[in-house]
Design an enzyme around this catalytic site. Structure first.
Site, mmCIF file in Angstrom:
data_model
loop_
_atom_site.group_PDB
_atom_site.id
_atom_site.type_symbol
_atom_site.label_atom_id
_atom_site.label_comp_id
_atom_site.label_asym_id
_atom_site.label_seq_id
_atom_site.Cartn_x
_atom_site.Cartn_y
_atom_site.Cartn_z
ATOM 1 N N ASP A 248 0.375 -1.456 0.612
ATOM 2 C CA ASP A 248 0.141 0.548 0.359
ATOM 3 C C ASP A 248 0.848 1.184 -0.053
ATOM 4 O O ASP A 248 1.475 1.895 0.941
ATOM 5 C CB ASP A 248 -0.655 0.087 1.120
ATOM 6 N N CYS A 303 -8.326 12.473 -3.846
ATOM 7 C CA CYS A 303 -7.592 12.825 -3.840
ATOM 8 C C CYS A 303 -6.502 14.012 -4.150
ATOM 9 O O CYS A 303 -7.110 14.462 -5.183
ATOM 10 C CB CYS A 303 -6.827 11.399 -4.532
ATOM 11 N N TYR A 383 -16.418 9.355 3.967
ATOM 12 C CA TYR A 383 -15.641 9.373 3.159
ATOM 13 C C TYR A 383 -15.034 9.775 2.658
ATOM 14 O O TYR A 383 -14.357 11.268 2.654
ATOM 15 C CB TYR A 383 -15.749 9.121 1.912
ATOM 16 N N MET A 386 -7.205 8.690 3.150
ATOM 17 C CA MET A 386 -5.365 7.988 3.699
ATOM 18 C C MET A 386 -5.236 8.947 3.490
ATOM 19 O O MET A 386 -4.029 8.854 4.685
ATOM 20 C CB MET A 386 -5.404 6.069 3.224
ATOM 21 N N ARG A 399 1.837 5.826 4.572
ATOM 22 C CA ARG A 399 1.598 6.057 3.275
ATOM 23 C C ARG A 399 1.575 7.521 2.030
ATOM 24 O O ARG A 399 2.694 7.468 1.120
ATOM 25 C CB ARG A 399 0.116 5.481 2.339
ATOM 26 N N GLU A 467 -22.776 15.662 -24.767
ATOM 27 C CA GLU A 467 -23.642 14.725 -25.247
ATOM 28 C C GLU A 467 -23.554 13.671 -24.646
ATOM 29 O O GLU A 467 -24.693 12.781 -24.576
ATOM 30 C CB GLU A 467 -23.269 14.689 -26.362
ATOM 31 N N HIS A 469 -23.908 12.643 -21.349
ATOM 32 C CA HIS A 469 -24.234 12.945 -19.763
ATOM 33 C C HIS A 469 -25.961 13.145 -20.540
ATOM 34 O O HIS A 469 -26.035 14.028 -21.634
ATOM 35 C CB HIS A 469 -24.130 13.853 -19.388
HETATM 36 P P1 RVP Z 1 -12.240 6.443 -5.907
HETATM 37 O O1 RVP Z 1 -12.809 5.298 -6.351
HETATM 38 O O2 RVP Z 1 -12.255 7.406 -7.220
HETATM 39 O O3 RVP Z 1 -12.797 7.108 -4.522
HETATM 40 O O4 RVP Z 1 -10.371 6.022 -5.446
HETATM 41 C C1 RVP Z 1 -10.114 5.061 -4.469
HETATM 42 C C2 RVP Z 1 -8.464 4.942 -4.430
HETATM 43 O O5 RVP Z 1 -7.928 6.528 -3.708
HETATM 44 C C3 RVP Z 1 -8.440 4.080 -3.284
HETATM 45 O O6 RVP Z 1 -7.805 2.880 -4.129
HETATM 46 C C4 RVP Z 1 -6.324 4.587 -2.845
HETATM 47 O O7 RVP Z 1 -5.639 4.573 -4.477
HETATM 48 C C5 RVP Z 1 -6.952 6.069 -3.225
HETATM 49 N N1 RVP Z 1 -6.246 7.221 -2.318
HETATM 50 C C6 RVP Z 1 -6.895 6.506 -0.914
HETATM 51 N N2 RVP Z 1 -6.419 7.882 0.584
HETATM 52 C C7 RVP Z 1 -6.256 8.658 -0.982
HETATM 53 C C8 RVP Z 1 -5.342 9.407 -0.465
HETATM 54 O O8 RVP Z 1 -6.059 9.861 0.532
HETATM 55 N N3 RVP Z 1 -4.865 10.286 -0.791
HETATM 56 N N4 RVP Z 1 -6.446 7.993 -2.189
#
Ligand code: RVP
Length: 485
Positions: A248, A303, A383, A386, A399, A467, A469
């Protein structure tokens, strides 16, 4: 200047699948795939290793439906082991914690006990030896309750017990039960000592999930995230029975990360998927040892990597670059992040992925951790990335963490958000996979490998995107698989 002669990179909304002649009805499209060298799934979908997406409840629901949940690592290794074991034991054919009756009990006592424990039958077991002496059911007991409720249970029980050994298959167990018109079969060792019980209800319940992802022993499959340098966690998760370990890391194309991933691969029995990566060179660097690769540098919905660091790779290009290399080495590819609609998921597969991983799509379901929040009369679930401050301060953020970071020094690469509450995982997954199968139908492919081979993209302009959507209308009823951005 040379510097400004830059290649183009594309993402989901830049492309569409070119429709092709077809005889494939969507529900005939077979979605079976591989996530890693030795793990096959009937449904090519994984849930993200995030603390607002995948714990054991999600992993159980996903495996039952044919996909795979990947446990997050914002918990210590022992907790993770317990979560893995919970998934592995969940739909077990053989019940280990058997309610038993004992020869010195009376019919009335056994009846009361079965009632209290909520079972309709029990093996009668010798206290000293553990041997199965007989089996008693509600039907055996009923006549005695009228005339002999203080008789010994041994009077009422059936003493010619049909038993089986531990290696019995679900099919054999069911045949035994049908042939002898019985509802439960005690499982015994060589010396007729009780080790478990199989019930008709248990076997039939498992049948409801005929697409389920199971290992060779019939246990549900589960994945687990491990940090690139967490060799201990990797060993503990492996020992607990994880089928796939996911390295990870936000940027796995890093020599230290790769060295350590290689070491983990040599230590564990589970498959090891290495990620995340987003270029062909990164794929070259890991395909000699990885059992799978995971692609995604910055596409995730929560992200901020691309805006914070200026680095990233639009996901369709990233997947296809990695897949070009990985497919030559027979290494499966997982497209991770940025999938909003089922159409995105099947585009990722067209680009070369074998399976897709989603976070936001499933974070609003009942099986995701966390409770439902009400805001302005609407329901949401939390939601978060991480790499967000919230997740990092609770431990999972290595990470994205630099070595000497203190709490207040975090440079986050993710945000904390809320996502609409969506109900059950099963119905969300049904929409996702159904849409993917329809996509296979438009391309005329019956299987995932055939689809990867046959599919072609066309490039979409911003007018084309508009188009695509719903447009020039006001949506009056919500569709189960579409909500406007
Ligand atoms: P999504 O499905 O677009 O919500 O993306 C999920 C993915 O985003 C995860 O599987 C991981 O690879 C990534 N992720 C998780 N945390 C973060 C962050 O804080 N940047 N990114």
């Amino acid at each position: 200047s040379e510097k400004l002669r830059v290649p183009e990179a594309l993402t989901f909304d830049d492309v569409l699948l070119r429709p092709k002649e077809s005889r494939v009805e969507p529900d005939e499209a077979d979605t079976a795939t591989r996530v890693s060298k030795s793990v096959e799934l009937n449904v090519p979908v994984l849930t993200a290793a995030m603390d607002t997406v995948t714990e054991s409840d999600m992993a159980i629901a996903m495996a039952r439906q044919g996909g795979l949940g990947v446990l997050h690592r914002n918990m210590d290794a022992d907790e993770m082991a317990a979560e893995i074991e919970r998934v592995k034991r969940y739909d077990e054919l053989i019940i280990r914690d058997v309610v038993t009756a004992h020869p010195e009990q009376t019919v009335r006592e056994v009846d009361t006990m079965m009632d209290r424990k909520g079972v309709s039958g029990a093996p009668v077991v010798d206290d000293e030896t553990g041997e199965v002496l007989g089996i008693i059911s509600g039907t055996d007991i009923r006549p005695y309750l009228e005339v002999g409720e203080s008789d010994a249970v041994t009077e009422a029980m059936t003493d010619e017990v049909i038993t089986a050994s531990e290696d019995v298959t679900p099919r054999e167990a069911l045949e035994l039960m049908y042939d002898h018109k019985i509802e439960r079969v005690p499982i015994v060792d060589d010396e007729n000592r009780l080790v478990g019980l199989i019930t008709m209800r248990g076997v039939l319940k498992r049948r409801e999930y005929d697409d389920a992802a199971r290992d060779d022993g019939g246990h549900l499959r589960v994945g687990a995230a491990v940090g690139p340098f967490e060799v201990d966690r990797a060993e503990i998760a492996d020992e607990a029975g994880a089928d796939v370990l996911f390295i990870d890391c936000a940027h796995a194309h890093n020599a230290n990360v790769i060295d350590s991933a290689r070491e983990i691969k040599q230590t564990v029995e589970a498959d090891v998927v290495v990620g995340n990566i987003g270029t062909s060179e990164a794929a070259e660097a890991v395909v000699d040892f990885a059992d799978g690769v995971k692609v995604g540098i910055g596409p995730g919905s929560i992200c901020t990597t691309r805006v914070v660091t200026g680095a990233g790779m639009p996901q369709i290009t990233a997947v296809s670059q990695v897949a070009d290399v990985a497919s030559q080495h027979d290494v499966p590819v997982i497209a991770d992040g940025g999938i909003t609609y089922s159409g995105d998921a099947i585009k990722a597969i067209a680009a070369g992925a074998d399976a897709v991983m989603l976070g936001s799509y499933f974070a609003g379901t009942d099986e995701a951790p966390g409770r439902v929040i009400q805001m302005n009369g609407k329901k949401y679930k939390q939601y978060r990335g991480m790499g967000s401050v919230g997740a990092m301060s609770e431990g999972g953020g290595e990470r994205y963490l630099k070595e000497d970071d203190e709490d207040e020094d975090y440079v986050p690469e993710g945000v904390e958000a809320a996502t609409p509450y969506k109900g059950s995982l099963a119905s969300e997954l049904h929409q996702l996979v159904g849409g993917m199968q329809s996509g296979m139908g438009y391309v005329g492919a019956e299987t995932i490998p055939e689809f990867k081979e046959r599919s072609e993209f066309v490039r979409v302009s911003s007018a084309g995107h508009q188009e695509s959507h719903p447009h020039d209308v006001m949506i009056t009823d919500e569709a189960p698989n579409y909500s406007p951005d």
